[in-house]
Motif scaffolding. Structure first.
Motif, PDB file in Angstrom:
ATOM      1  N   THR A  69       0.827  -1.205   0.000  1.00 18.74           N
ATOM      2  CA  THR A  69       0.000   0.000   0.000  1.00 18.74           C
ATOM      3  C   THR A  69       0.856   1.249   0.000  1.00 18.74           C
ATOM      4  O   THR A  69       1.951   1.275   0.570  1.00 18.74           O
ATOM      5  CB  THR A  69      -0.926   0.044   1.230  1.00 18.74           C
ATOM      6  N   ALA A  70       0.362   2.259  -0.661  1.00 19.67           N
ATOM      7  CA  ALA A  70       0.967   3.593  -0.631  1.00 19.67           C
ATOM      8  C   ALA A  70      -0.145   4.596  -0.859  1.00 19.67           C
ATOM      9  O   ALA A  70      -0.968   4.421  -1.757  1.00 19.67           O
ATOM     10  CB  ALA A  70       2.038   3.732  -1.714  1.00 19.67           C
ATOM     11  N   ASP A  71      -0.148   5.642  -0.033  1.00 18.66           N
ATOM     12  CA  ASP A  71      -1.203   6.639  -0.087  1.00 18.66           C
ATOM     13  C   ASP A  71      -2.542   5.917   0.088  1.00 18.66           C
ATOM     14  O   ASP A  71      -2.762   5.275   1.092  1.00 18.66           O
ATOM     15  CB  ASP A  71      -1.115   7.441  -1.379  1.00 18.66           C
ATOM     16  N   SER A  72      -3.414   5.946  -0.881  1.00 24.78           N
ATOM     17  CA  SER A  72      -4.700   5.249  -0.765  1.00 24.78           C
ATOM     18  C   SER A  72      -4.857   4.218  -1.873  1.00 24.78           C
ATOM     19  O   SER A  72      -5.963   3.950  -2.330  1.00 24.78           O
ATOM     20  CB  SER A  72      -5.847   6.257  -0.804  1.00 24.78           C
ATOM     21  N   VAL A  73      -3.745   3.632  -2.321  1.00 23.89           N
ATOM     22  CA  VAL A  73      -3.765   2.596  -3.358  1.00 23.89           C
ATOM     23  C   VAL A  73      -3.158   1.321  -2.793  1.00 23.89           C
ATOM     24  O   VAL A  73      -2.122   1.348  -2.130  1.00 23.89           O
ATOM     25  CB  VAL A  73      -2.979   3.041  -4.615  1.00 23.89           C
ATOM     26  N   GLY A  74      -3.835   0.213  -3.048  1.00 24.84           N
ATOM     27  CA  GLY A  74      -3.338  -1.080  -2.615  1.00 24.84           C
ATOM     28  C   GLY A  74      -3.138  -2.003  -3.797  1.00 24.84           C
ATOM     29  O   GLY A  74      -3.919  -1.986  -4.750  1.00 24.84           O
ATOM     30  N   VAL A  75      -2.084  -2.806  -3.746  1.00 24.05           N
ATOM     31  CA  VAL A  75      -1.821  -3.830  -4.752  1.00 24.05           C
ATOM     32  C   VAL A  75      -1.772  -5.163  -4.023  1.00 24.05           C
ATOM     33  O   VAL A  75      -1.066  -5.313  -3.023  1.00 24.05           O
ATOM     34  CB  VAL A  75      -0.480  -3.590  -5.485  1.00 24.05           C
ATOM     35  N   VAL A  76      -2.545  -6.118  -4.532  1.00 19.13           N
ATOM     36  CA  VAL A  76      -2.538  -7.469  -3.989  1.00 19.13           C
ATOM     37  C   VAL A  76      -1.944  -8.382  -5.051  1.00 19.13           C
ATOM     38  O   VAL A  76      -2.378  -8.359  -6.199  1.00 19.13           O
ATOM     39  CB  VAL A  76      -3.968  -7.937  -3.622  1.00 19.13           C
ATOM     40  N   ALA A  77      -0.947  -9.162  -4.659  1.00 25.21           N
ATOM     41  CA  ALA A  77      -0.340 -10.143  -5.552  1.00 25.21           C
ATOM     42  C   ALA A  77      -0.605 -11.527  -4.975  1.00 25.21           C
ATOM     43  O   ALA A  77      -0.422 -11.754  -3.783  1.00 25.21           O
ATOM     44  CB  ALA A  77       1.164  -9.905  -5.670  1.00 25.21           C
ATOM     45  N   LEU A  78      -1.063 -12.435  -5.812  1.00 26.92           N
ATOM     46  CA  LEU A  78      -1.282 -13.820  -5.414  1.00 26.92           C
ATOM     47  C   LEU A  78      -0.487 -14.697  -6.372  1.00 26.92           C
ATOM     48  O   LEU A  78      -0.730 -14.677  -7.583  1.00 26.92           O
ATOM     49  CB  LEU A  78      -2.771 -14.165  -5.465  1.00 26.92           C
ATOM     50  N   VAL A  79       0.490 -15.431  -5.837  1.00 30.04           N
ATOM     51  CA  VAL A  79       1.356 -16.282  -6.646  1.00 30.04           C
ATOM     52  C   VAL A  79       0.989 -17.733  -6.364  1.00 30.04           C
ATOM     53  O   VAL A  79       1.024 -18.179  -5.212  1.00 30.04           O
ATOM     54  CB  VAL A  79       2.847 -16.034  -6.321  1.00 30.04           C
ATOM     55  N   THR A  80       0.637 -18.469  -7.414  1.00 24.93           N
ATOM     56  CA  THR A  80       0.264 -19.882  -7.281  1.00 24.93           C
ATOM     57  C   THR A  80       0.844 -20.678  -8.443  1.00 24.93           C
ATOM     58  O   THR A  80       1.074 -20.116  -9.510  1.00 24.93           O
ATOM     59  CB  THR A  80      -1.261 -20.053  -7.283  1.00 24.93           C
ATOM     60  N   PRO A  81       1.038 -21.939  -8.390  1.00 27.83           N
ATOM     61  CA  PRO A  81       1.113 -22.748  -7.188  1.00 27.83           C
ATOM     62  C   PRO A  81       2.544 -22.780  -6.651  1.00 27.83           C
ATOM     63  O   PRO A  81       3.480 -23.102  -7.358  1.00 27.83           O
ATOM     64  CB  PRO A  81       0.704 -24.127  -7.678  1.00 27.83           C
ATOM     65  N   VAL A  82       2.701 -22.419  -5.420  1.00 25.75           N
ATOM     66  CA  VAL A  82       3.962 -22.575  -4.696  1.00 25.75           C
ATOM     67  C   VAL A  82       3.608 -23.047  -3.292  1.00 25.75           C
ATOM     68  O   VAL A  82       2.515 -22.771  -2.800  1.00 25.75           O
ATOM     69  CB  VAL A  82       4.792 -21.268  -4.627  1.00 25.75           C
ATOM     70  N   THR A  83       4.507 -23.756  -2.656  1.00 26.19           N
ATOM     71  CA  THR A  83       4.189 -24.282  -1.330  1.00 26.19           C
ATOM     72  C   THR A  83       4.251 -23.211  -0.255  1.00 26.19           C
ATOM     73  O   THR A  83       3.536 -23.288   0.728  1.00 26.19           O
ATOM     74  CB  THR A  83       5.136 -25.443  -0.962  1.00 26.19           C
ATOM     75  N   ASN A  84       5.116 -22.194  -0.451  1.00 26.02           N
ATOM     76  CA  ASN A  84       5.160 -21.073   0.483  1.00 26.02           C
ATOM     77  C   ASN A  84       5.998 -19.952  -0.119  1.00 26.02           C
ATOM     78  O   ASN A  84       6.622 -20.123  -1.161  1.00 26.02           O
ATOM     79  CB  ASN A  84       5.690 -21.497   1.864  1.00 26.02           C
ATOM     80  N   CYS A  85       6.012 -18.820   0.547  1.00 24.17           N
ATOM     81  CA  CYS A  85       6.716 -17.652   0.020  1.00 24.17           C
ATOM     82  C   CYS A  85       8.226 -17.859  -0.052  1.00 24.17           C
ATOM     83  O   CYS A  85       8.901 -17.217  -0.851  1.00 24.17           O
ATOM     84  CB  CYS A  85       6.416 -16.424   0.875  1.00 24.17           C
ATOM     85  N   ALA A  86       8.749 -18.754   0.766  1.00 24.78           N
ATOM     86  CA  ALA A  86      10.194 -18.983   0.790  1.00 24.78           C
ATOM     87  C   ALA A  86      10.700 -19.656  -0.479  1.00 24.78           C
ATOM     88  O   ALA A  86      11.891 -19.594  -0.771  1.00 24.78           O
ATOM     89  CB  ALA A  86      10.575 -19.817   2.008  1.00 24.78           C
ATOM     90  N   VAL A  87       9.823 -20.296  -1.236  1.00 31.27           N
ATOM     91  CA  VAL A  87      10.270 -21.024  -2.437  1.00 31.27           C
ATOM     92  C   VAL A  87       9.838 -20.339  -3.730  1.00 31.27           C
ATOM     93  O   VAL A  87       9.813 -20.968  -4.783  1.00 31.27           O
ATOM     94  CB  VAL A  87       9.780 -22.496  -2.420  1.00 31.27           C
ATOM     95  N   LEU A  88       9.536 -19.051  -3.668  1.00 33.53           N
ATOM     96  CA  LEU A  88       9.206 -18.323  -4.892  1.00 33.53           C
ATOM     97  C   LEU A  88      10.418 -18.331  -5.812  1.00 33.53           C
ATOM     98  O   LEU A  88      11.552 -18.185  -5.344  1.00 33.53           O
ATOM     99  CB  LEU A  88       8.851 -16.869  -4.593  1.00 33.53           C
ATOM    100  N   PRO A  89      10.195 -18.499  -7.116  1.00 32.07           N
ATOM    101  CA  PRO A  89      11.328 -18.343  -8.038  1.00 32.07           C
ATOM    102  C   PRO A  89      11.950 -16.955  -7.844  1.00 32.07           C
ATOM    103  O   PRO A  89      11.242 -15.974  -7.586  1.00 32.07           O
ATOM    104  CB  PRO A  89      10.689 -18.479  -9.425  1.00 32.07           C
ATOM    105  N   ALA A  90      13.271 -16.868  -7.966  1.00 30.77           N
ATOM    106  CA  ALA A  90      13.976 -15.602  -7.744  1.00 30.77           C
ATOM    107  C   ALA A  90      13.443 -14.494  -8.646  1.00 30.77           C
ATOM    108  O   ALA A  90      13.309 -13.339  -8.219  1.00 30.77           O
ATOM    109  CB  ALA A  90      15.472 -15.791  -7.960  1.00 30.77           C
ATOM    110  N   SER A  91      13.094 -14.842  -9.882  1.00 28.22           N
ATOM    111  CA  SER A  91      12.588 -13.820 -10.810  1.00 28.22           C
ATOM    112  C   SER A  91      11.239 -13.271 -10.349  1.00 28.22           C
ATOM    113  O   SER A  91      10.941 -12.093 -10.535  1.00 28.22           O
ATOM    114  CB  SER A  91      12.460 -14.396 -12.220  1.00 28.22           C
ATOM    115  N   VAL A  92      10.424 -14.108  -9.728  1.00 23.86           N
ATOM    116  CA  VAL A  92       9.118 -13.669  -9.230  1.00 23.86           C
ATOM    117  C   VAL A  92       9.297 -12.793  -7.996  1.00 23.86           C
ATOM    118  O   VAL A  92       8.645 -11.749  -7.861  1.00 23.86           O
ATOM    119  CB  VAL A  92       8.200 -14.881  -8.950  1.00 23.86           C
ATOM    120  N   SER A  93      10.205 -13.180  -7.099  1.00 27.43           N
ATOM    121  CA  SER A  93      10.490 -12.337  -5.924  1.00 27.43           C
ATOM    122  C   SER A  93      10.994 -10.968  -6.353  1.00 27.43           C
ATOM    123  O   SER A  93      10.586  -9.942  -5.797  1.00 27.43           O
ATOM    124  CB  SER A  93      11.536 -13.014  -5.025  1.00 27.43           C
TER     125      SER A  93
END
Length: 183
Positions: free
Chosen positions: A147-171
């Motif tokens: 969030t910044a000011d009054s704008v929010g961005v939601v990102a949903l990445v699937t399928p991954v088992t958890n945030c720790a294993v996101l591909p480096a390019s996606v992170s």
């Protein structure tokens, strides 16, 4: 009287054929169009002043994306990155809580553990966390709310088992999200 019966049957057949064409033609057109665009190289407008530098080689889903309108779906490195942007009134804390509640209520996803703070390279702040479905403890994906000011961005990445294993390019792409704050 017999001629009227044939006439009605012909009209019925014409109506049936017209309705069939209304169903069949859009399906044929959809099959003929590409599902994804060419690989992305430039920053992509999510909407509401938010942009992202897509991962190298990522492609825009042409059916579910409307760049600039607040709804974008990218495919990269074997995962989908669904990005939504919207404006919200007031404090970002209730907005972030609303996003978590919506993921739980509407998508049947629950947070695994506690969310962790997140900060993009441009200084946009928020949180991210790993998600599992209510009917299973298996990893479903990773979400981020920025969030910044009054704008929010939601990102949903699937399928991954958890945030720790996101591909480096996606992170790196998530860390590249910028939100232009209105002056």
């Amino acid at each position: 009287m017999a001629a009227t019966g044939w006439k009605n049957a012909l009209y019925g057949l014409l109506i049936f054929t017209g309705l069939g064409a209304l169903v069949l033609v859009p399906g044929l057109v959809s099959c003929a169009l590409p599902a994804e665009g060419p690989p992305l190289t430039e920053r992509l407008d999510i909407g509401y002043g938010a942009t992202i530098q897509p991962p190298a080689g990522s492609r825009l889903d042409l059916a579910d994306s409307r760049p600039g309108s607040g709804n974008v779906l990218l495919r990269a490195d074997g995962v989908e990155i669904r990005l939504t942007a919207q404006s919200f009134p007031g404090d970002p804390a209730p907005y972030t809580e609303h996003v978590r509640t919506k993921l739980d209520r509407d998508d049947g996803l629950r947070l695994l553990g506690r969310p962790e703070p997140m900060r993009t390279t441009s200084g946009v702040t928020g949180e991210r966390g790993s998600l599992v479905s209510w009917d299973s403890d298996e990893g479903y994906g990773c979400y981020a709310v920025l969030t910044a000011d009054s704008v929010g961005v939601v990102a949903l990445v699937t399928p991954v088992t958890n945030c720790a294993v996101l591909p480096a390019s996606v992170s790196a792409a998530l860390a590249s999200i910028e939100i232009e704050v209105a002056s």
